[in-house]
Structure formats: structure tokens, C-alpha cells
Scaffold this active site. Structure first.
Site, PDB file in Angstrom:
ATOM      1  N   CYS A 186     -75.965 -93.211  -9.969  1.00 41.57           N
ATOM      2  CA  CYS A 186     -77.234 -93.798  -9.520  1.00 41.57           C
ATOM      3  C   CYS A 186     -78.295 -92.765  -9.162  1.00 41.57           C
ATOM      4  O   CYS A 186     -79.446 -92.848  -9.618  1.00 41.57           O
ATOM      5  CB  CYS A 186     -77.011 -94.684  -8.296  1.00 41.57           C
ATOM      6  SG  CYS A 186     -75.478 -95.609  -8.289  1.00 41.57           S
ATOM      7  N   GLU A 240     -60.480 -86.108  -1.291  1.00 41.44           N
ATOM      8  CA  GLU A 240     -61.364 -86.120  -2.458  1.00 41.44           C
ATOM      9  C   GLU A 240     -61.193 -84.809  -3.212  1.00 41.44           C
ATOM     10  O   GLU A 240     -60.858 -83.767  -2.627  1.00 41.44           O
ATOM     11  CB  GLU A 240     -62.820 -86.311  -2.034  1.00 41.44           C
ATOM     12  CG  GLU A 240     -63.849 -86.266  -3.154  1.00 41.44           C
ATOM     13  CD  GLU A 240     -63.566 -87.256  -4.270  1.00 41.44           C
ATOM     14  OE1 GLU A 240     -63.254 -86.796  -5.381  1.00 41.44           O
ATOM     15  OE2 GLU A 240     -63.628 -88.476  -4.023  1.00 41.44           O
ATOM     16  N   GLU A 279     -80.356 -97.806 -19.645  1.00 42.15           N
ATOM     17  CA  GLU A 279     -80.997 -96.866 -18.721  1.00 42.15           C
ATOM     18  C   GLU A 279     -81.111 -95.479 -19.335  1.00 42.15           C
ATOM     19  O   GLU A 279     -82.182 -94.855 -19.308  1.00 42.15           O
ATOM     20  CB  GLU A 279     -80.204 -96.802 -17.412  1.00 42.15           C
ATOM     21  CG  GLU A 279     -80.337 -98.035 -16.544  1.00 42.15           C
ATOM     22  CD  GLU A 279     -79.461 -98.013 -15.314  1.00 42.15           C
ATOM     23  OE1 GLU A 279     -79.770 -98.749 -14.364  1.00 42.15           O
ATOM     24  OE2 GLU A 279     -78.462 -97.258 -15.299  1.00 42.15           O
ATOM     25  N   TYR A 300     -75.853-101.868 -18.906  1.00 39.84           N
ATOM     26  CA  TYR A 300     -76.949-101.298 -18.124  1.00 39.84           C
ATOM     27  C   TYR A 300     -77.010 -99.777 -18.221  1.00 39.84           C
ATOM     28  O   TYR A 300     -78.094 -99.189 -18.249  1.00 39.84           O
ATOM     29  CB  TYR A 300     -76.872-101.769 -16.668  1.00 39.84           C
ATOM     30  CG  TYR A 300     -75.762-101.181 -15.846  1.00 39.84           C
ATOM     31  CD1 TYR A 300     -75.967-100.043 -15.070  1.00 39.84           C
ATOM     32  CD2 TYR A 300     -74.491-101.761 -15.820  1.00 39.84           C
ATOM     33  CE1 TYR A 300     -74.957 -99.496 -14.313  1.00 39.84           C
ATOM     34  CE2 TYR A 300     -73.475-101.217 -15.056  1.00 39.84           C
ATOM     35  CZ  TYR A 300     -73.702-100.092 -14.310  1.00 39.84           C
ATOM     36  OH  TYR A 300     -72.692 -99.546 -13.556  1.00 39.84           O
ATOM     37  N   ILE A 301     -75.855 -99.106 -18.294  1.00 40.88           N
ATOM     38  CA  ILE A 301     -75.879 -97.652 -18.417  1.00 40.88           C
ATOM     39  C   ILE A 301     -76.518 -97.253 -19.743  1.00 40.88           C
ATOM     40  O   ILE A 301     -77.330 -96.320 -19.811  1.00 40.88           O
ATOM     41  CB  ILE A 301     -74.460 -97.072 -18.293  1.00 40.88           C
ATOM     42  CG1 ILE A 301     -73.910 -97.313 -16.885  1.00 40.88           C
ATOM     43  CG2 ILE A 301     -74.454 -95.573 -18.606  1.00 40.88           C
ATOM     44  CD1 ILE A 301     -72.469 -96.880 -16.699  1.00 40.88           C
ATOM     45  N   HIS A 355    -102.854-110.185  -2.740  1.00 37.89           N
ATOM     46  CA  HIS A 355    -103.675-110.067  -3.955  1.00 37.89           C
ATOM     47  C   HIS A 355    -104.472-108.760  -3.937  1.00 37.89           C
ATOM     48  O   HIS A 355    -104.964-108.357  -2.890  1.00 37.89           O
ATOM     49  CB  HIS A 355    -104.637-111.255  -4.031  1.00 37.89           C
ATOM     50  CG  HIS A 355    -105.456-111.282  -5.272  1.00 37.89           C
ATOM     51  ND1 HIS A 355    -104.939-111.648  -6.495  1.00 37.89           N
ATOM     52  CD2 HIS A 355    -106.758-110.965  -5.481  1.00 37.89           C
ATOM     53  CE1 HIS A 355    -105.891-111.580  -7.405  1.00 37.89           C
ATOM     54  NE2 HIS A 355    -107.011-111.169  -6.821  1.00 37.89           N
ATOM     55  N   LYS A 380     -79.379 -90.153 -12.066  1.00 39.46           N
ATOM     56  CA  LYS A 380     -80.003 -90.974 -13.110  1.00 39.46           C
ATOM     57  C   LYS A 380     -81.410 -91.389 -12.705  1.00 39.46           C
ATOM     58  O   LYS A 380     -82.358 -91.278 -13.480  1.00 39.46           O
ATOM     59  CB  LYS A 380     -79.139 -92.198 -13.358  1.00 39.46           C
ATOM     60  CG  LYS A 380     -79.776 -93.284 -14.207  1.00 39.46           C
ATOM     61  CD  LYS A 380     -79.070 -94.598 -14.005  1.00 39.46           C
ATOM     62  CE  LYS A 380     -79.327 -95.168 -12.621  1.00 39.46           C
ATOM     63  NZ  LYS A 380     -78.574 -96.435 -12.391  1.00 39.46           N
ATOM     64  N   GLU A 439     -97.295-111.401  -6.054  1.00 34.88           N
ATOM     65  CA  GLU A 439     -97.819-112.697  -5.627  1.00 34.88           C
ATOM     66  C   GLU A 439     -97.449-113.820  -6.600  1.00 34.88           C
ATOM     67  O   GLU A 439     -97.480-114.998  -6.232  1.00 34.88           O
ATOM     68  CB  GLU A 439     -99.338-112.638  -5.458  1.00 34.88           C
ATOM     69  CG  GLU A 439    -100.125-112.440  -6.742  1.00 34.88           C
ATOM     70  CD  GLU A 439    -101.623-112.365  -6.491  1.00 34.88           C
ATOM     71  OE1 GLU A 439    -102.161-113.273  -5.820  1.00 34.88           O
ATOM     72  OE2 GLU A 439    -102.249-111.391  -6.967  1.00 34.88           O
ATOM     73  N   THR A 467     -72.862 -99.784  -5.629  1.00 32.57           N
ATOM     74  CA  THR A 467     -72.669 -98.962  -4.438  1.00 32.57           C
ATOM     75  C   THR A 467     -72.838 -99.750  -3.140  1.00 32.57           C
ATOM     76  O   THR A 467     -71.987 -99.661  -2.241  1.00 32.57           O
ATOM     77  CB  THR A 467     -73.621 -97.750  -4.462  1.00 32.57           C
ATOM     78  OG1 THR A 467     -73.263 -96.914  -5.568  1.00 32.57           O
ATOM     79  CG2 THR A 467     -73.546 -96.956  -3.180  1.00 32.57           C
ATOM     80  N   TYR A 510     -72.732 -85.491   2.745  1.00 34.38           N
ATOM     81  CA  TYR A 510     -71.565 -86.357   2.908  1.00 34.38           C
ATOM     82  C   TYR A 510     -70.465 -85.661   3.706  1.00 34.38           C
ATOM     83  O   TYR A 510     -69.790 -86.287   4.527  1.00 34.38           O
ATOM     84  CB  TYR A 510     -71.041 -86.803   1.536  1.00 34.38           C
ATOM     85  CG  TYR A 510     -71.636 -88.111   1.085  1.00 34.38           C
ATOM     86  CD1 TYR A 510     -70.883 -89.272   1.060  1.00 34.38           C
ATOM     87  CD2 TYR A 510     -72.973 -88.196   0.709  1.00 34.38           C
ATOM     88  CE1 TYR A 510     -71.426 -90.483   0.668  1.00 34.38           C
ATOM     89  CE2 TYR A 510     -73.535 -89.394   0.316  1.00 34.38           C
ATOM     90  CZ  TYR A 510     -72.758 -90.536   0.293  1.00 34.38           C
ATOM     91  OH  TYR A 510     -73.308 -91.734  -0.093  1.00 34.38           O
ATOM     92  N   SER A 515     -69.036 -93.460  -2.095  1.00 36.29           N
ATOM     93  CA  SER A 515     -69.833 -94.182  -1.103  1.00 36.29           C
ATOM     94  C   SER A 515     -68.993 -95.148  -0.283  1.00 36.29           C
ATOM     95  O   SER A 515     -69.085 -95.188   0.950  1.00 36.29           O
ATOM     96  CB  SER A 515     -70.961 -94.937  -1.815  1.00 36.29           C
ATOM     97  OG  SER A 515     -71.814 -94.046  -2.493  1.00 36.29           O
ATOM     98  N   CYS A 518     -71.779 -92.340  -7.713  1.00 34.86           N
ATOM     99  CA  CYS A 518     -73.171 -92.719  -7.439  1.00 34.86           C
ATOM    100  C   CYS A 518     -74.026 -91.513  -7.100  1.00 34.86           C
ATOM    101  O   CYS A 518     -75.111 -91.330  -7.653  1.00 34.86           O
ATOM    102  CB  CYS A 518     -73.219 -93.743  -6.307  1.00 34.86           C
ATOM    103  SG  CYS A 518     -74.897 -94.258  -5.890  1.00 34.86           S
TER     104      CYS A 518
END
Length: 597
Positions: free
Chosen positions: A171, A147, A309, A305-306, A572, A174, A577, A440, A225, A126, A166
Site C-alpha cells: 500500500c 519477523e 493500480e 486491483y493490484i 459547492h 505503491k 455534493e 490493512t 514499527y 500491520s 503494506c
């Protein structure tokens, strides 16, 4: 040559920089006609020509002769003087000013070196793609990206793909699998609203169809991409690229020179050096997203976090999940209330949490199973063991040492300054390979700032203040700004506002209210301290946390105070809120008490 000058009090005025461009032919008129209509990217091969630019306030209409040149000049609002290096000017024509720009601004002048490219980017994730496209489309740079060939599971030297971690193995896939993992719960929740399935009927999962659909979407995005690069006029070289020297890159045995090199090679998942870590069935996040069969029983090692998740979405599909980490709570580095709340919710959902344990060994157990053991005596027979124990900067064996680029000896992260420049002036690095904020959108920001520094009219540093983030655990987490401890140390004292409640959806008899309980937390600088009243941190655990936090991040970035939140009318009935109705302070935390958090 072409010379564009404005006027000030009737006198010529040259107020902007000179630059070296290249023309498609010997005639400068043809060159600038192309420049005016398509931008400098179209005028970068052939004979050199000097162009000098400055504003011109004249309102006279352009003349007809040399119409292509004058039309291009009129779009830009310049006075044109056309001639050659040896002859006197052929003619001078004043053209009308326009407030609109006809194309990207000129490249910064860096001398007349005849490089193959203005910028060569190693890494098509990215950040690398955005920085490269930005340099080409906004500043007219001649750019190339290298790449590895596209594969769903990456390797160091042979498999990668445009879009990077990503898009291909992070990302995006996942999040797609997380979406799918909620449907079984949704069906269960529906019973609380009166919906029924026929007696004995249960939804079934076609794992193969799920993974194939995810793979198809990832493959589609990889193709997008490539089209984005093509549309920006960026050259694409497929293969493993290495830095040869400060201005040279080698790929597939061929060398290319560039004024600047950007390393955007990202990071790679790592396993802990545990006996048995290389056995079949021991995986990282790369392989976990492409498993051909759903594991019935899975160990996830890690508390970041991975880890949470993947533990959440596998559990949602019906896998028995054991989450093993060495700390007391998951998500080290996050706000303490968030960590505690998530721990409670994970257990309420039925995920087996083994905190304070370290993996000891992994052994083959026969029948394709694995035996996983910890230092606390836990022994589990499972289908797969997934290591989610961090990622390491992908900087090894890229020629950086030979080029003189400094890296962190422990993490391998490329060391950069506030402009993303390494200690070698012509080499920059962005994204996860620099180990700053591994997100990212941050890499995108770094890429655009880098392009402006390289080719724009001023240097630009990425702005890391109030960067929002999300963890797509179940339920999800979102944060922006400081944790409670960080805020107290930074500002001296903060007032803490918290609220915890069952979401409205689960006030109906779904039976899942406890496992979906919401936490919201706001941190406000205390009276008597600099920036008193400013909101400097917001944290949430609960449904739609990420969607809310994106908007809250705008408010925090703009310097919103607690009074502004309080005076804002809520929508609401929504959970959102509550951000506007937290009136009762939970506590005040000072810099001294923050040491205990």
C-alpha cells in the site's frame, strides 16, 4: 497477597475476576505501586501474587502509611486489604473512588501456567504489530513478535521486515509511486489554464532518484514499527518462526512458550505456471516496486486491483503498458457499473487492454528483452512481464499441521472462527493469512478484537459490515457496502441511483475530460421491503473517491437513509455534493433480475 474489595450496604463485595500477576520482588506493596503507576506490563516478572479487584464507592481519603500502595489503589478506586498467604491481614485501608482508570484492566485468569509469554505473534505486519501492541498496552500482557530481517523484496524464509507487505512492498510504496505518476498529467493540464513551458521543453524523470526516495521512506517506516514495539514493551525476535505445539514457538533454534500464539504471516504474491515464468525480468509486485530501471514496455498479467493500480502508475511515468486478463472486464467481484466504467477510462488513457486473453508463454528475445505470447495470438516484445494474478496465504512450512491447525487445502488460508481462533484453542490467526478481507485496516481491527478476546473482559468479534475499500487505479475507485447484485439478493429489491459527469477541473481545455470522467452510484432498499430507504451500497470511480468514501462509510455504518443524504446540504462547488443531489432513480433491481448481473 493483595485483595481489593468494594462495599455494598456496609458489607464487603468482591465483584470482579481473580488473576495471577508476577511481582518484581517479594513485597506485594512494591508490586502494586508499580502496577498502579505503569500498568501490569511493569509487574510481570518475579514472585506470583493474587490480586482481586472490585469497585468501591467510598470517598474517604487514603491514609499516609504504605503511601505507594495506597496511592496506586486510590487511582483505581479500591479498598485494599494487605497481607500474606499464611498470616492474618496486616491492615485494611479504604481509599477514594475515581472514575478514571489507572491502567489497563487485569488479564483474564487462565490458570497458573508458567509460560514465557502471554502472547507470541508470528508476523510483524500491520495486523500482528497492532494486535501485539494492543495486548501489551491495553491489557498488560507479556508479548513477543517474530519477523524476518528487513529487505525491500521479500522471500519465504530470509527477508521480510516489520511493517509487512503494506508498509514495505504494498500500500505505502505503491501510493507514493502513484502520487509521482500524476505530475506529468498535471503539467499537461496546466496548459489548459494558461501555463506554458519554454518551446521544446519537456519534463524528464530521474527514475533512480524516485526509487531511492521511496526506499528511504519505507526504511524509515520500518524503523518506526520497531520503536512502536519497543514503546509498548513488546519483545522482538528476528528470524523465521515456526509453531512447535499449541503453546510453543521456535525461532533461530530457540523455543518459547506462550499462553496464546497468533499467526499473522500475511500472504505472498504468486505467478501463474506459464512456461518462462521464472526467467529474469518476470516479476511480481514485490520486484516491480524496486526496479532499478524504468521499463519502456511492460506487460501486466491480471485484472485485479493490484494489476490495474500498477498498470496505471507505470503508464503515468511514460511506460507503454499492456494489461492482459482472461475476463471481459477488470476487477472481478466489484460492482458491474464500476468495472465497465474503469474499462472505458483505461482505454481512454492509452493503456493497451487485452481482455479475454490468457498468457501462453514467455521467452527470452535477446538484448535483455522478453517475448510474451497469449492464447489469442498476441505477441509482444517487452522489458518486463509482471504477474499480478493474486496472493496466497503464507501458511506453508510453519508447523501448523503438526500443531493440528486446519488450513484450506487449496488456498492455504488458516481456518478461523468469528473470534479469529483456529480449531486449536490457544492458536489464533489474523490478517491476509486467513483470507477474509485482505485489507490493512481490517487486519488492525482483527488484531485489536483478538487482544480483547484473549485478555479483556469479554470476547469481541471483528465487524465486517460496511467495510470501505479503495483501488488506486487512475482514476481511483472506492466502494462501501454491497454491489448492485449483492444488495438485490440480500434485501429483495434495491433502487439504483447513478450519475456520470466530467469533473469541474476538466471543463477547462485540458483535453483529458474523457479519461477522468466520474461515476457515482448509490443503492437504496426499495419501498415495501425490510430496511426500506436505507442506503446499502455506494460506489465511485473518479478523483478523490477514497477520500469521499471514508466519510460515506461512517454514514452507512450508522444506518443512513436516502432521505438523510437528500436532506444534507452539499458543499459547492465539489464533486462530493453529488452524493446529496442524486434525486432521479436510474432503475430498480430485484433479486430475480440480479441473477443476470
Amino acid at each position: 497477597w493483595l485483595k481489593f474489595v468494594g462495599s455494598s450496604g456496609g458489607r464487603p463485595s468482591e465483584r470482579s475476576c481473580s488473576l495471577m500477576l508476577t511481582a518484581p520482588g517479594p513485597r506485594p506493596i512494591a508490586m502494586f505501586a508499580m502496577l498502579g503507576s505503569r500498568g501490569p506490563t511493569a509487574a510481570r516478572r518475579g514472585a506470583p501474587a493474587i490480586v482481586r479487584v472490585a469497585a468501591a464507592p467510598s470517598s474517604a481519603a487514603p491514609r499516609r502509611r504504605n503511601g505507594s500502595l495506597l496511592a496506586a489503589a486510590a487511582l483505581s478506586g479500591f479498598t485494599a486489604v494487605v497481607g500474606s498467604r499464611t498470616a492474618r491481614p496486616m491492615h485494611t485501608t479504604r481509599v477514594a473512588c475515581s472514575p478514571k482508570k489507572s491502567g489497563p484492566p487485569p488479564l483474564k485468569s487462565k490458570g497458573a501456567h508458567n509460560y514465557d509469554y502471554d502472547l507470541f505473534t508470528i508476523g510483524g505486519g500491520s495486523g500482528g504489530v497492532r494486535g501485539s501492541r494492543w495486548a501489551a498496552t491495553q491489557y498488560g500482557a507479556k508479548v513477543a513478535v517474530a519477523e524476518l530481517p528487513f529487505k525491500l523484496v521479500s522471500t519465504k524464509y530470509d527477508a521480510g521486515g516489520l511493517g509487512g507487505t503494506c508498509v514495505i512492498r504494498g500500500c505505502v510504496p505503491k501510493k507514493l509511486l502513484i502520487f509521482g505518476s500524476h505530475f506529468h498529467e498535471d503539467i499537461k493540464d496546466a496548459e489548459g489554464y494558461g501555463w506554458k513551458l519554454p518551446a521544446g521543453a519537456e519534463p524528464t524523470l530521474d527514475w533512480h532518484k524516485l526509487i531511492e526516495a521511496k526506499n528511504a521512506e519505507v526504511t524509515r517506516l520500518n524503523g518506526i514499527y520497531k520503536r512502536l514495539l519497543d514503546g509498548a514493551g513488546v519483545d522482538f525476535h528476528e528470524g523465521y518462526a515456526k509453531v512447535v505445539d499449541p503453546h510453543t514457538v521456535e525461532i533461530n533454534g530457540k523455543r518459547f512458550t506462550a499462553r496464546y500464539i497468533c499467526v499473522a504471516s500475511g500472504g505472498r504474491a504468486v505467478k501463474l505456471p506459464v512456461p518462462g515464468a521464472d526467467l529474469p525480468g518476470v516479476i511480481t509486485s514485490d520486484e516491480a516496486l524496486t526496479l532499478p530501471a524504468q521499463p519502456k514496455k511492460l506487460v501486466v498479467v491480471g485484472g485485479g486491483y493490484i494489476a490495474v493500480e500498477f498498470a496505471g502508475y507505470f503508464h503515468g511515468y511514460g511506460t507503454e503498458v499492456h494489461l492482459v486478463f482472461r475476463a471481459d472486464l477488470p476487477l472481478r467481484g466489484f460492482d458491474e457499473d464500476v468495472r465497465k466504467h474503469l474499462m472505458e477510462v483505461l482505454k481512454a488513457k492509452g493503456i493497451h487492454v487485452h481482455s479475454g486473453e490468457n498468457p501462453l508463454s514467455i521467452e527470452e528475445a535477446g538484448g535483455g528483452k522478453l517475448r510474451f505470447k497469449t492464447d489469442k495470438g498476441t505477441s509482444l516484445e517487452v522489458d518486463n512481464v509482471m504477474f499480478a494474478t493474486g496472493r496466497k496465504a503464507n501458511s506453508k512450512d510453519m508447523g501448523l499441521e503438526a500443531a493440528g491447525v486446519k488450513t484450506d487445502p487449496k488456498s492455504g488460508a488458516i481456518l478461523v472462527d468469528e473470534l479469529s481462533r483456529t480449531n486449536v484453542e490457544s492458536i489464533f490467526a489474523i490478517g491476509d493469512v486467513t483470507d477474509r478481507i485482505a485489507l490493512t485496516p481490517v487486519a488492525l481491527m482483527e488484531g485489536m478484537a483478538m487482544a480483547k478476546t484473549m485478555f479483556g473482559d469479554a470476547n469481541q468479534s471483528p465487524d465486517y459490515e460496511f467495510v470501505p475499500s479503495a483501488v488506486f487505479s487512475q482514476p481511483p475507485i472506492a466502494s462501501c457496502g454491497d454491489t448492485e447484485a449483492e444488495a438485490a439478493r440480500r434485501y429483495g429489491s434495491v433502487d439504483v441511483y447513478t450519475t456520470t459527469f466530467k469533473p469541474m477541473k476538466h471543463t477547462m481545455p485540458t483535453g483529458r475530460g474523457e479519461e477522468e470522467k466520474i461515476l457515482m452510484k448509490m443503492l437504496v432498499v426499495s419501498d415495501g421491503f425490510k430496511d426500506a430507504g436505507r442506503v446499502v451500497g455506494c460506489h465511485m470511480v473518479g478523483a478523490d473517491a477514497a477520500e469521499m468514501m471514508q466519510g460515506i462509510a461512517v454514514a452507512l455504518k450508522a444506518g443512513a437513509t436516502k432521505a438523510i443524504f437528500d436532506s444534507t446540504v452539499g458543499i459547492h462547488p465539489t464533486a462530493a455534493e453529488e452524493w446529496c443531489t442524486m434525486r432521479t432513480k436510474t432503475r430498480t433491481t430485484t433479486a430475480a433480475t440480479a441473477q443476470k448481473l
